[in-house]
Write a protein that holds these residues in place. Structure first.
Motif, mmCIF file in Angstrom:
data_model
loop_
_atom_site.group_PDB
_atom_site.id
_atom_site.type_symbol
_atom_site.label_atom_id
_atom_site.label_comp_id
_atom_site.label_asym_id
_atom_site.label_seq_id
_atom_site.Cartn_x
_atom_site.Cartn_y
_atom_site.Cartn_z
ATOM 1 N N ASP A 96 0.812 -1.215 0.000
ATOM 2 C CA ASP A 96 0.000 0.000 0.000
ATOM 3 C C ASP A 96 0.846 1.267 0.000
ATOM 4 N N HIS A 97 2.173 1.110 -0.080
ATOM 5 C CA HIS A 97 3.064 2.264 -0.266
ATOM 6 C C HIS A 97 3.271 2.581 -1.750
ATOM 7 N N MET A 99 1.639 3.442 -5.445
ATOM 8 C CA MET A 99 0.453 3.889 -6.163
ATOM 9 C C MET A 99 0.428 3.242 -7.546
ATOM 10 N N GLY A 113 -6.064 -0.426 0.760
ATOM 11 C CA GLY A 113 -5.064 0.518 0.288
ATOM 12 C C GLY A 113 -4.247 0.031 -0.887
ATOM 13 N N SER A 136 5.515 11.188 -3.564
ATOM 14 C CA SER A 136 4.397 11.958 -3.011
ATOM 15 C C SER A 136 4.400 13.393 -3.507
ATOM 16 N N ASP A 142 0.369 8.275 -0.418
ATOM 17 C CA ASP A 142 0.290 6.864 -0.820
ATOM 18 C C ASP A 142 1.386 6.485 -1.808
ATOM 19 N N LYS A 410 2.208 8.757 3.788
ATOM 20 C CA LYS A 410 1.206 7.719 3.545
ATOM 21 C C LYS A 410 0.150 7.779 4.644
ATOM 22 N N THR A 413 -4.968 3.463 5.943
ATOM 23 C CA THR A 413 -6.169 3.023 5.249
ATOM 24 C C THR A 413 -7.341 2.977 6.226
#
Length: 612
Positions: A96-97, A99, A113, A136, A142, A410, A413
């Motif tokens: 979930d880090h 995208m 996420g 980011s 994310d 981040k 979620t």
């Protein structure tokens, strides 16, 4: 900060064993993801990989997670065979880090996420761009570990039909068709893919030993129309329906009953591009996506035992300003709204993020400079500014080096915040704070006459990293700090009709406070492949390997390392038809990437492709 001894060992290993992909990637391609604008790869000051349509077709990969797992810095794990949940770690970061964008649109589960990579068919993909490191400051919260952008097939020439079909081990059947082209000032593409597999039992005993099958139907459509010179409007649509069988219980009657997960991924976007004048290009875009899933357990396929529904709406306005010899400036704004619905009771189901961003690229003789900054105002966590600065120098026509520093964020979620579990099982924590990261990176690249080598060292420090409280308690908590130190090496060459290349990544991801290694990450992994063109036949061989990975560092529990060999052959029947064959896991290796979940044994596939 960086340790030179492991890096030197990696260079020696990669150079000594170099053997790899069918066509080594050259550095003169153009990439979009690295800067949000079209930029030659050779001028990008970040760690980027571009996979084109021909390379994807000849890769021998059976699905998207398989293709991604071959790339530098990507460690892929899955809960079984095709269609089961696949999670990637990019340079030691969590799934979930990272995208994931499909034609610029994010389809993501707001509860988990992550994006369901296992449901995106390779046959509909024209191009993949992989950006490693914090992003980011370009793409918002994310993108702490990087960005993977997937571009579906596009029309650019006269209308042409494409077909593909095949069959393989475990009852695999696949078929699809596409029509793409350009008529006058309108380019278009329509495509469909159908994939089915009887599968194999994903989990070890005492779970249900039935076959866990999979089926997926995916459609894509896009149209771009030139309203006037320099002014275009584009429409994109993507939709996937998937059903995955799995095993949820280990005892009692439920252990003999069937379980299924039903998933839907959908995305639509409209984009207006305008060349205002010779120096100002404007792009206005609206995205809408949904990620829906339902679980059915104990052979009850009438009433779902769980439902999860994420809707995402996004506006983007980007302006690219050409400053002549002073470089290029990008200014933009974005608004994202995320809605979560489902059977689980959660205290919050809505999140809004308003953003402004700026990016710069400059080239001054042998010196290159790139930077970006972004401010994100999150309705749950307030405002946060991230940034990145990179400098590079061209040492000679063959050699260049770069250094970069970047920060990222981040947000937790909805599951991490509010999941209503019972101790010691997984449960949310409403007191969680966003994760923040700072990354330092050094890179050295050499390219000459079809040969290349790339070496990267990275140091990623993550504050407030979210993880389980302990190996026996899955309450979500913030760690004080995690640190991921690593190095990667890529090499490749072409010798006559033979192409060779290799990549290897070494990393150490640990909790700074306790010194323990972070779970589910391998310390070393990589691969080698060989391609040999013989008249109309392309032969390929691949070896992929991974060291052991942590299950519970406190108890010294690890999953063993593994190595697998894959073979492939493509035969050009004529200008339009190609026969492709694959033999996977030739040694019939038994291994796991997630504890107690089986991985595919020896397999095969035979298919045909048609392109006008």
């Amino acid at each position: 900060m960086f340790k030179s001894k492991p890096l030197a060992a990696l260079v020696a290993l990669a150079c000594a064993q170099a053997a790899m992909a069918n066509q080594p990637v050259t550095l003169d391609e153009v990439v979009v993801t690295a800067t949000r604008t079209a930029t030659p790869v050779a001028k990008v000051l970040s760690d980027i990989t571009v996979l084109g349509s021909e390379e994807i077709a000849q890769s021998g990969s059976v699905n998207l997670p398989d293709l991604l797992s071959r790339q530098t810095g990507i460690d892929m794990v899955s809960n079984g065979g095709e269609g089961t949940e696949a999670r990637l770690s990019l340079r030691g970061s969590r799934a979930d880090h990272v995208m994931v964008l499909i034609d610029g649109v994010r389809i993501v589960s707001g509860t988990k996420g992550t994006t369901s990579l296992e449901h995106i068919p390779l046959a509909l993909i024209e191009r993949v761009e992989i950006l490693r490191g914090p992003a980011s400051s370009l793409y918002g919260a994310d993108a702490l570990g990087g960005v993977i952008q997937i571009f579906t097939k596009r029309g650019s020439d006269r209308p042409a039909l494409s077909l593909h079909a095949g069959a393989g081990a475990e009852g695999k059947r696949v078929a699809g068709a596409g029509l793409a082209g350009k008529v006058d000032r309108t380019a278009f593409s329509l495509a469909v893919d159908r994939n089915q597999s009887d599968g194999f039992s994903a989990r070890r005993q005492p779970y249900n030993r039935d076959r866990d099958g999979y089926e997926n139907t995916t459609y894509t459509a896009n149209v771009q129309h030139e309203l006037a010179p320099g002014h275009t409007v584009g429409l994109n649509a993507y939709h996937a329906d998937a059903v995955s069988e799995y095993d949820s219980a280990s005892s009692g009657v439920a252990a003999t009953q069937a379980d299924e997960g039903h998933s839907q991924m959908s995305a639509q976007s409209i984009e207006l591009k305008n060349r205002i004048n010779t120096i100002w290009h404007s792009t206005l875009r609206y995205n809408y996506s949904t990620d829906k899933s339902q679980t059915y357990t104990k052979s009850n396929f009438l009433t779902p035992s769980g439902t999860f529904d994420t809707r995402l709406r996004e506006w983007q306005w980007q302006n690219d300003l050409q400053l002549g010899q002073a470089g290029q400036l990008t200014l933009g704004a974005a608004n994202v709204e995320q809605f979560v619905h489902g059977s689980a009771k959660m205290n919050q189901r809505y999140r809004r993020v308003d953003s402004v961003f700026a990016a710069y690229q400059g080239e001054f003789g042998i010196h290159r400079l790139q930077g970006s900054t972004r401010y994100d105002d999150n309705s749950q966590f307030g405002g946060k500014t991230t940034g990145q600065l990179a400098y590079g120098m061209v040492l000679s026509p063959a050699w260049s080096w770069r250094a970069a520093y970047g920060t990222a964020i981040k947000a937790p979620t909805f599951n991490q915040l509010y999941w209503p579990g019972v101790a010691p099982s997984y449960r949310g924590n409403p007191d969680l704070q966003p994760e923040t990261a700072s990354t330092r990176e050094l890179g050295l690249t050499w390219q000459q006459a079809g040969q290349y080598a790339k070496m990267v060292a990275f140091d990623n420090r993550i504050d407030n990293m979210i993880a389980n409280k302990s190996a026996t308690d899955s309450l979500q908590v913030n760690l004080d700090r995690a640190r991921i130190l690593g190095q990667s090496v890529e090499v490749g060459t072409v010798i006559g009709e033979i192409s060779l290349a290799a990549n290897v990544t070494s990393q150490r991801a640990r909790d700074v406070k306790t010194g323990q290694l972070l779970a589910a990450r391998a310390k070393r992994f990589g691969g080698m492949t060989l391609g040999w063109q013989l008249d109309r036949t392309l032969l390929s061989a691949e070896w992929r390997a991974s060291s052991k990975r942590v299950v519970d560092a406190g108890k010294n529990q690890y999953l063993p390392g593994y190595g697998v060999v894959n073979l492939g052959a493509d035969y050009q029947l004529d200008k339009q038809w190609t026969l492709n064959t694959k033999l996977t896991n030739v040694g019939d290796k038994r291994y796991e990437t997630v504890k107690d979940y089986n991985q595919p044994r020896r397999g095969w596939f035979v298919g045909v492709r048609y392109a006008q």
